[in-house]
Design a protein around this motif. Sequence first.
Motif, mmCIF file in Angstrom:
data_model
loop_
_atom_site.group_PDB
_atom_site.id
_atom_site.type_symbol
_atom_site.label_atom_id
_atom_site.label_comp_id
_atom_site.label_asym_id
_atom_site.label_seq_id
_atom_site.Cartn_x
_atom_site.Cartn_y
_atom_site.Cartn_z
ATOM 1 N N ARG A 98 0.821 -1.210 0.000
ATOM 2 C CA ARG A 98 0.000 0.000 0.000
ATOM 3 C C ARG A 98 0.854 1.258 0.000
ATOM 4 N N THR A 99 1.963 1.228 0.704
ATOM 5 C CA THR A 99 2.751 2.445 0.899
ATOM 6 C C THR A 99 3.812 2.686 -0.162
ATOM 7 N N ASP A 100 4.208 1.671 -0.880
ATOM 8 C CA ASP A 100 5.214 1.813 -1.931
ATOM 9 C C ASP A 100 4.488 1.976 -3.268
ATOM 10 N N ARG A 128 -7.569 -10.908 -2.048
ATOM 11 C CA ARG A 128 -6.480 -10.182 -1.388
ATOM 12 C C ARG A 128 -6.756 -10.109 0.105
ATOM 13 N N ILE A 129 -5.733 -10.459 0.886
ATOM 14 C CA ILE A 129 -5.843 -10.520 2.336
ATOM 15 C C ILE A 129 -4.839 -9.539 2.941
ATOM 16 N N SER A 130 -5.268 -8.831 3.990
ATOM 17 C CA SER A 130 -4.387 -7.925 4.711
ATOM 18 C C SER A 130 -4.309 -8.347 6.173
ATOM 19 N N ARG A 169 -3.757 -8.934 -14.861
ATOM 20 C CA ARG A 169 -3.324 -10.025 -15.746
ATOM 21 C C ARG A 169 -3.920 -11.362 -15.299
ATOM 22 N N ILE A 170 -3.897 -11.623 -14.001
ATOM 23 C CA ILE A 170 -4.423 -12.884 -13.487
ATOM 24 C C ILE A 170 -5.930 -12.975 -13.736
ATOM 25 N N ASP A 198 1.225 -4.404 -8.304
ATOM 26 C CA ASP A 198 0.151 -5.280 -7.830
ATOM 27 C C ASP A 198 -1.115 -5.114 -8.653
ATOM 28 N N ILE A 199 -1.480 -3.864 -8.944
ATOM 29 C CA ILE A 199 -2.682 -3.606 -9.751
ATOM 30 C C ILE A 199 -2.562 -4.284 -11.110
ATOM 31 N N ASP A 200 -1.433 -4.113 -11.757
ATOM 32 C CA ASP A 200 -1.230 -4.699 -13.083
ATOM 33 C C ASP A 200 -1.201 -6.220 -13.023
#
Length: 107
Positions: free
Chosen positions: A53-55, A78-80, A68-69, A62-64
């Motif tokens: 989230r911060t980088d 997605r788990i946090s 693709r997947i 991650d979005i890209d």
Amino acid sequence: METVLRLAIVRAGLPEPQVNHPIADGSGRIVASGDLVFPAARLVVEYDGDHHRTDAVQYQTDIDRVYRIESLGWTVVRISKMHMRDGANEALARIRQALKTNGPNMP
């Protein structure tokens, strides 16, 4: 945390996911690998630590990658760290639901 999540999945009686499993397109080209993967259900479970989230670069990557997947017909959960509270109950509920939705023989 991926290991903690994998162990919680197994303790919950769900199938054991494959770790860092490659995701290939129709021509066999690897487009990504998933943290925890249920190939039969075409389900990828990703644990996103705070740096996701911060980088800014990691966030865009991650979005890209998720795009693709998912464009190949896979589901990404997605788990946090917030989902891992209380014995990972929320994470397990999301994974269990995705398994039921994506595979007729899934628990």
